[in-house]
Design a protein around this motif. Structure first.
Motif, short mmCIF file in Angstrom:
data_model
loop_
_atom_site.label_atom_id
_atom_site.label_comp_id
_atom_site.label_asym_id
_atom_site.label_seq_id
_atom_site.Cartn_x
_atom_site.Cartn_y
_atom_site.Cartn_z
N ARG A 252 8.30 4.02 -3.97
CA ARG A 252 8.69 3.06 -5.11
C ARG A 252 9.90 2.56 -5.15
O ARG A 252 10.97 3.09 -4.64
CB ARG A 252 8.46 3.71 -6.44
CG ARG A 252 6.90 4.25 -6.64
CD ARG A 252 6.05 2.93 -7.03
NE ARG A 252 4.67 3.14 -6.96
CZ ARG A 252 3.75 3.11 -6.16
NH1 ARG A 252 4.13 2.56 -4.72
NH2 ARG A 252 2.54 3.41 -6.25
N ASP B 81 13.67 3.97 -4.01
CA ASP B 81 13.55 4.92 -2.64
C ASP B 81 14.11 4.27 -1.64
O ASP B 81 14.22 3.17 -1.21
CB ASP B 81 11.75 5.08 -2.56
CG ASP B 81 11.25 6.11 -3.53
OD1 ASP B 81 11.99 6.82 -4.23
OD2 ASP B 81 9.85 6.29 -3.56
N GLU C 288 6.08 8.94 3.97
CA GLU C 288 5.36 8.32 4.92
C GLU C 288 5.70 7.76 6.15
O GLU C 288 7.09 7.29 6.10
CB GLU C 288 4.87 7.08 4.08
CG GLU C 288 3.73 7.35 3.01
CD GLU C 288 3.33 6.26 2.30
OE1 GLU C 288 2.24 5.65 2.79
OE2 GLU C 288 3.94 5.73 1.49
N THR D 49 2.62 11.85 6.01
CA THR D 49 1.30 10.90 5.84
C THR D 49 1.89 10.00 7.06
O THR D 49 2.72 9.06 6.84
CB THR D 49 1.44 10.30 4.51
OG1 THR D 49 1.06 11.08 3.71
CG2 THR D 49 0.03 9.39 4.79
N THR E 106 0.80 -1.17 0.03
CA THR E 106 0.10 -0.03 0.00
C THR E 106 0.69 1.33 0.05
O THR E 106 0.32 2.43 -0.28
CB THR E 106 -0.91 -0.09 1.21
OG1 THR E 106 -0.16 -0.01 2.42
CG2 THR E 106 -1.93 -1.12 1.28
N THR E 107 2.07 1.22 0.35
CA THR E 107 2.82 2.35 0.27
C THR E 107 2.82 3.07 -0.98
O THR E 107 2.93 2.58 -1.94
CB THR E 107 4.28 2.27 0.68
OG1 THR E 107 5.17 3.26 0.79
CG2 THR E 107 5.12 1.19 -0.24
N LYS E 108 3.12 4.49 -0.80
CA LYS E 108 3.24 5.46 -2.03
C LYS E 108 5.07 5.27 -2.54
O LYS E 108 5.13 5.94 -3.61
CB LYS E 108 2.92 6.81 -1.70
CG LYS E 108 1.60 7.04 -1.56
CD LYS E 108 1.16 8.63 -1.13
CE LYS E 108 1.79 9.04 0.08
NZ LYS E 108 1.72 10.40 0.24
#
Length: 328
Positions: free
Chosen positions: A127, A130, A215, A244, A123-125
């Motif tokens: 990629r 990173d 996040e 977030t 679910t993480t933004k």
């Protein structure tokens, strides 16, 4: 008569007898080969108020009985399930998975703990490529670090315990540090911090570390208060760094995936590209491929004396991060 571990009262672990009932349609049953202890969770349960509790997190069992309406399972198969610490396992067949060829049961049960942070990976933004920091290198954090490394992220592990850092380093996680303060060179460069410590100080530090719009996912359970930090300090870090901050609740995705069912579309979106058992299946594959080095990191124990076993866990007298109960 089969036996099981019970939490009969606060911080009281005993071995008790039980009887298996008749199999229901769709169920399978078998003799337990091994079960995995989730140390923090099970000790947390023992501090509750409602008893008895039947603890357990994962099991591998050999199928001995098959109920009606079960396909694709044979007597003698080894299956993975979210099972309790007991000498037999009874589960809906759809909530079990076959072990890949050659995967040992004591490795296969680790898939359950991998599933805890697998949801965050889904679910993480952030990629691949990173920077990801995993805070807390206990059993869940150790495996989370490897999940993100397998996924192509640049991973740093943070833990104040030198033993845990050494274990992570020997397993192939090259960048291991004692605190987020030691990672100040990464400030503003980290896309995601996966906090597996459950420590509010670590969460505040993580919110100050990540890049803008980064996040922080709280996978660790905050069982108790550890500091005197105020909510204001957390709010400041979140607000000014545009963070977030969210729960790492593993049940955010469905238990099982499914295809589109056109007749049910009026009830909402019913396709599940990611699921809990999809994560378990992927974890079993990665374990069978040898992508996570766990040699020397599994302690094998017997169920004979639960009180002594959980006392050792509470005192952190067991150095290995993974504790597997052998029932065979």
């Amino acid at each position: 008569m089969p036996q099981e571990i019970l939490i009969s009262a606060k911080q009281t672990f005993v071995l008790g007898n039980y009887e298996d009932g008749a199999l229901l349609p769709g169920q399978i049953r078998g003799r337990t080969l091994c079960t995995l202890i989730s140390q923090g969770t099970e000790l947390g349960w023992a501090n509750g108020d409602v008893f008895p509790i039947r603890p357990g997190y994962a099991a591998v069992f050999e199928v001995t009985e098959i109920g009606d309406d079960v396909d694709g399972v044979s007597v003698g198969d080894w299956r993975f399930a979210m099972g309790q610490h007991r000498s037999t396992q009874t589960h809906d067949a759809r909530h079990t998975l076959a072990l890949p060829d050659g995967l040992a049961p004591d490795r296969a049960v680790l898939a359950r703990l991998m599933g805890v942070s697998m949801t965050s990976l889904m679910t993480t933004k952030a990629r691949p490529g990173d920077r990801v920091v995993v805070s807390g290198a206990g059993p869940v954090g150790f495996l989370a670090a490897h999940l993100f490394a397998i996924g192509g992220y640049r991973v740093t592990v943070v833990d104040p315990d030198p033993v845990r850092r050494a274990q992570a380093g020997r397993s192939g996680i090259a960048d291991c540090r004692a605190s987020i303060g030691d990672a100040s060179d990464l400030t503003g460069k980290v896309a995601l911090v996966v906090d597996c410590s459950g420590h509010e100080g670590a969460v505040i530090d993580a919110c100050r570390l990540v890049r803008k719009l980064g996040e922080v996912v709280m996978v660790g359970v905050p069982w108790r208060r550890a500091t005197e930090f105020s909510a204001h300090e957390l709010m400041q870090a979140v607000f000014f760094n545009l963070v977030t901050l969210r729960s790492g609740w593993e049940w955010e995705v469905p238990m099982l995936g499914r295809e589109f069912v056109w007749e049910e579309l009026l009830e909402g979106y019913n396709n599940a590209p990611h699921s809990v058992f999809g994560g378990f299946s992927r974890a079993l594959e990665w374990l069978s491929e040898g992508l996570i080095a766990v040699e020397g990191l599994i302690r094998h124990v017997t169920p004979d004396d639960p009180a002594s076993l959980y006392s050792d866990i509470a005192r952190r007298a067991i150095e290995q991060p993974f504790i597997v109960i052998d029932w065979a």
